[in-house]
Design a protein around this motif. Structure first.
Motif, short mmCIF file in Angstrom:
data_model
loop_
_atom_site.label_atom_id
_atom_site.label_comp_id
_atom_site.label_asym_id
_atom_site.label_seq_id
_atom_site.Cartn_x
_atom_site.Cartn_y
_atom_site.Cartn_z
N GLU A 152 0.83 -1.20 0.00
CA GLU A 152 0.00 0.00 0.00
C GLU A 152 0.86 1.25 0.00
O GLU A 152 0.58 2.22 -0.71
N CYS A 153 1.92 1.25 0.79
CA CYS A 153 2.82 2.40 0.84
C CYS A 153 3.51 2.61 -0.50
O CYS A 153 3.72 3.74 -0.94
N ALA A 154 3.87 1.49 -1.16
CA ALA A 154 4.53 1.60 -2.46
C ALA A 154 3.61 2.26 -3.48
O ALA A 154 4.03 3.11 -4.27
N VAL A 155 2.32 1.87 -3.46
CA VAL A 155 1.36 2.44 -4.40
C VAL A 155 1.21 3.95 -4.17
O VAL A 155 1.10 4.73 -5.12
N HIS A 156 1.23 4.37 -2.90
CA HIS A 156 1.04 5.78 -2.57
C HIS A 156 2.35 6.56 -2.48
O HIS A 156 2.37 7.70 -2.04
N LYS A 157 3.45 5.90 -2.88
CA LYS A 157 4.76 6.54 -2.91
C LYS A 157 5.17 7.08 -1.53
O LYS A 157 5.64 8.21 -1.39
N VAL A 158 4.94 6.24 -0.54
CA VAL A 158 5.32 6.56 0.84
C VAL A 158 6.44 5.61 1.26
O VAL A 158 6.35 4.40 1.06
N THR A 159 7.50 6.16 1.81
CA THR A 159 8.62 5.34 2.29
C THR A 159 8.16 4.50 3.48
O THR A 159 7.60 5.04 4.45
N PHE A 160 8.39 3.21 3.40
CA PHE A 160 7.94 2.30 4.46
C PHE A 160 9.13 1.57 5.07
O PHE A 160 10.03 1.11 4.37
N ASP A 161 9.13 1.47 6.39
CA ASP A 161 10.17 0.73 7.10
C ASP A 161 9.52 0.01 8.27
O ASP A 161 8.41 0.35 8.69
N TYR A 162 10.22 -0.97 8.81
CA TYR A 162 9.66 -1.70 9.95
C TYR A 162 10.77 -2.21 10.87
O TYR A 162 11.93 -2.37 10.46
N ASP A 163 10.41 -2.45 12.11
CA ASP A 163 11.33 -2.97 13.12
C ASP A 163 10.52 -3.90 14.02
O ASP A 163 9.61 -3.45 14.73
#
Length: 283
Positions: A152-163
């Motif tokens: 979803e973040c990729a579609v909306h061009k939002v940088t996504f990270d996780y920990d």
């Protein structure tokens, strides 16, 4: 009420609605059938008004009224439930347009269509699906959530990270409903970015705490004013022009059904963190 208050009955309504109410009462007197009208009263601003069914018997007007607060909440919840799978379907179809990997995402899209059928069936029978709990390692749950969060973040061009922190303990969860919570939280975060030109970032974090596991979604959006923050999660409260005011209250209810807790914190100009805590269960 007509018998008890007479013409004072009209004082329960706003001036414009009082005229409609008077016309409604006159229509009842002239009709042999039951006459319905939705009239806005002064007693509550949390619903659409009262749906009155009225009929005349031996020269008397008899009314039965139904407050529409529950009706409006049910409609809002229904729309919100359907919008969740639609959001996922839309996202994956857009992703297919970029990657051309239609076969890869077809099972996910079909599963969300099936979920829409389930939602429709539940509401048509006026009974919401009961929770189906399974024991699951929380970091395994995180991995399942990350799969659609990242797309979803990729579609909306939002940088996504996780920990994600590993835990040997397990939580008791309804996977579909926890997914629903994350969809709601993600959509709120993405909508908060509207009109902002800086680099958009969303962070998903899973952390071990005493007696449980915390799932958090963190964004660097505009943040939420304190006055709005205090109202968030109340049924039917929304600041969105097309919002239902159901999203966060549904999230809170789902987490409460999991015997967990729900938390929202925000700093204006820096972003918002929404998290929920699920308790560990005995092996």
């Amino acid at each position: 009420m007509v018998d008890q208050f007479g013409p004072q009955f009209l004082h329960f309504f706003t001036e414009q609605t009082a005229v409609e109410a008077e016309d409604y009462l006159n229509t009842i007197m002239k009709s042999d059938d039951i006459v319905s009208a939705l009239l806005r009263d002064k007693l509550s601003d949390q619903d659409l008004g009262i749906l009155y069914n009225g009929f005349s018997r031996d020269g008397k007007i008899i009314l039965v009224g139904y407050r529409t607060q529950m009706m409006s909440r049910l409609v809002g919840e229904f729309a919100h439930e359907l919008r969740n799978p639609l959001t996922i379907i839309k996202g994956f179809i857009q992703l297919c347009g970029h990657t051309k990997e239609y076969d890869k995402f077809q099972p996910i899209i079909l599963s969300e269509v099936e979920r829409m059928y389930t939602i429709l069936e539940n509401f048509l029978t006026l009974s919401l699906r009961k929770s189906t709990f399974v024991r699951m390692n929380p970091d395994e749950l995180c991995k399942k959530l990350i799969a659609f969060l990242s797309s979803e973040c990729a579609v909306h061009k939002v940088t996504f990270d996780y920990d994600i922190s590993y835990s040997e303990n397990v939580c008791k969860v309804d996977l579909d409903k926890i997914k629903q919570v994350m969809i709601n939280l993600l959509r709120n975060a993405l909508e908060a970015f509207d009109g902002h030109t800086h680099e958009k970032k969303i962070m998903f974090r899973g952390s071990v705490e005493d007696k449980g596991y915390r799932f958090a979604l963190i964004d660097n959006g505009p943040g939420v004013e304190t006055d709005v923050l205090k109202q968030m999660g109340k049924p039917l409260y929304t600041t969105k022009s097309r919002g239902t005011g159901i999203g966060l209250s549904l999230c809170k209810k789902i987490i409460a059904d999991h015997r967990g807790t729900f938390c929202v914190s925000s700093v204006v100009g820096k972003g918002t963190t929404v998290s929920f805590f699920l308790p560990f269960v005995s092996p």
